[in-house]
Design an enzyme around this catalytic site. Structure first.
Site, mmCIF file in Angstrom:
data_model
loop_
_atom_site.group_PDB
_atom_site.id
_atom_site.type_symbol
_atom_site.label_atom_id
_atom_site.label_comp_id
_atom_site.label_asym_id
_atom_site.label_seq_id
_atom_site.Cartn_x
_atom_site.Cartn_y
_atom_site.Cartn_z
ATOM 1 C CB SER A 1 -0.905 0.004 1.231
ATOM 2 O OG SER A 1 -1.588 1.245 1.347
ATOM 3 C CD GLN B 1 -3.994 -1.202 -1.877
ATOM 4 O OE1 GLN B 1 -3.307 -1.854 -1.099
ATOM 5 N NE2 GLN B 1 -5.275 -0.957 -1.642
ATOM 6 C CE1 TYR C 1 -6.529 3.663 -0.240
ATOM 7 C CE2 TYR C 1 -4.451 2.464 -0.308
ATOM 8 C CZ TYR C 1 -5.795 2.526 -0.002
ATOM 9 O OH TYR C 1 -6.420 1.431 0.553
ATOM 10 C CB THR D 1 -7.160 1.846 -3.934
ATOM 11 O OG1 THR D 1 -6.087 0.912 -3.807
ATOM 12 C CG2 THR D 1 -8.273 1.482 -2.969
ATOM 13 N NE ARG E 1 -12.428 1.684 8.070
ATOM 14 C CZ ARG E 1 -11.273 1.833 7.422
ATOM 15 N NH1 ARG E 1 -10.145 1.825 8.086
ATOM 16 N NH2 ARG E 1 -11.262 1.992 6.105
ATOM 17 C CE LYS F 1 -7.644 -4.023 -2.723
ATOM 18 N NZ LYS F 1 -8.487 -3.211 -1.810
ATOM 19 C CG HIS G 1 -11.080 -0.874 1.525
ATOM 20 N ND1 HIS G 1 -10.410 -0.312 0.461
ATOM 21 C CD2 HIS G 1 -10.301 -0.637 2.611
ATOM 22 C CE1 HIS G 1 -9.297 0.255 0.887
ATOM 23 N NE2 HIS G 1 -9.200 0.062 2.180
ATOM 24 N NE ARG H 1 -10.522 -2.233 8.538
ATOM 25 C CZ ARG H 1 -9.516 -1.370 8.561
ATOM 26 N NH1 ARG H 1 -8.829 -1.159 7.454
ATOM 27 N NH2 ARG H 1 -9.207 -0.716 9.652
#
Length: 303
Positions: free
Chosen positions: A23, A44, A46, A72, A81, A170, A194, A197
């Site tokens: 990530s 990955q 972001y 992503t 959360r 993704k 994800h 979450r």
């Protein structure tokens, strides 16, 4: 979860002969993780920190030898959360003693863990999110940064220009998005919620997988992410058309428990259960799996 955790996980996955996906939001430099992996690594992406920051990360990933970019698209904001709220995550990250006090006992009752965290540099920075003129993004800044980093279809154009290797999208949930991602030049898709979450009422990935597979046919590969707890879960995904699965939570639990050895153990558990399930089905390999091995409700679309 563990000192130099991403590097430890990369070594374990490399030894196991599986791909490590790193990530953007990690505590270890992507160059160090690639060097530790000893096998294929994906990055990955972001878009936290803005376009210039993302371009810097993409360039670093290319030079470090990452073989695919996983974009992503399902995190325009952080989900609610509730466990983090109960545990005072925001207050503990604030650095303000008055806010931290009601929750600080959670740290003090685990002195060996706290000592390991402090020895590893304390609260981590995101070494792969380097803000021009400021340096690595602080951990406490990530929530606000996510809210400013929504990915649009137009972003895929400049990402494609900056990255001349395979791109994986993704967070796909529908046939329409699958087709559009394919039209935008995606080389593979990941059906992902994800890990449940983000939006707690979102459809399970196994339920939407057949729709996405039917939409793209054999033109590109489809992976599944989310809900992989046993080897039999991998079998179900492959039966319904997934080329492979991504497993985050299982390896994370292993990493937190025992570092790289814990990751290796998690992989062993999944692999052993996968082989056991194949034998119980009478299949000599995953290549023999198909939807006939899964009791699919009639309303589910099947390839």
């Amino acid at each position: 979860m563990f000192p130099r955790g991403e590097e430890a996980a990369a070594r374990a996955t490399g030894d196991a002969g599986i791909i490590c996906t790193l990530s953007t939001l990690s505590g270890c430099r992507l160059e160090d993780v690639a060097a530790a992996a000893g096998g294929p690594v994906w990055y990955q992406l972001y878009l936290v920190g803005g376009r210039d920051c993302a371009l810097g990360g993409i360039d670093r990933a290319r030079k470090a030898g990452f073989s695919a970019l996983v974009v992503t698209i399902d995190t325009p904001v952080a989900g609610l959360r509730e466990r983090d709220l109960r545990n005072g995550a925001k207050e503990l990250l604030s650095g303000k003693l008055g806010q931290m006090l009601p929750f600080v006992t959670q740290l003090l009752v685990r002195p060996r863990w706290l000592a390991a965290v402090l020895a590893d540099g304390g609260l981590m920075k995101f070494e792969n999110v380097v803000i021009p003129g400021k340096g690595p993004m602080l951990f406490a800044d990530v929530t606000a940064a996510l809210e400013q980093s929504v990915v649009t279809w137009d972003d895929l154009k400049w990402i494609r220009q900056a990255w001349n290797r395979p791109i994986v999208i993704k967070g796909i949930h529908t046939a329409e998005d699958a087709k559009r991602a394919m039209d935008m030049g995606a080389d593979a898709l990941v059906v992902s919620n994800h890990g449940g979450r983000q939006l707690d009422g979102v459809a399970p990935t196994l339920r939407v997988l057949p729709e996405v597979v039917a939409a793209v046919g054999d033109r590109i590969e489809v992976l599944l992410d989310g809900g992989i707890r046993r080897g039999s879960d991998i079998v179900k995904a492959v039966c319904l058309g997934a080329r492979a699965v991504m497993a985050g939570r299982a390896y994370a639990y292993g990493l937190g428990a025992a570092g790289g050895a814990g990751v290796s153990r998690a992989v062993e558990i999944l692999r052993a259960d996968l082989v056991r399930t194949l034998k119980l089905l009478g299949c000599g390999s995953v290549g023999e799996l198909n939807e006939s091995y899964v009791n699919v409700p009639r309303e589910w679309p099947v390839k």
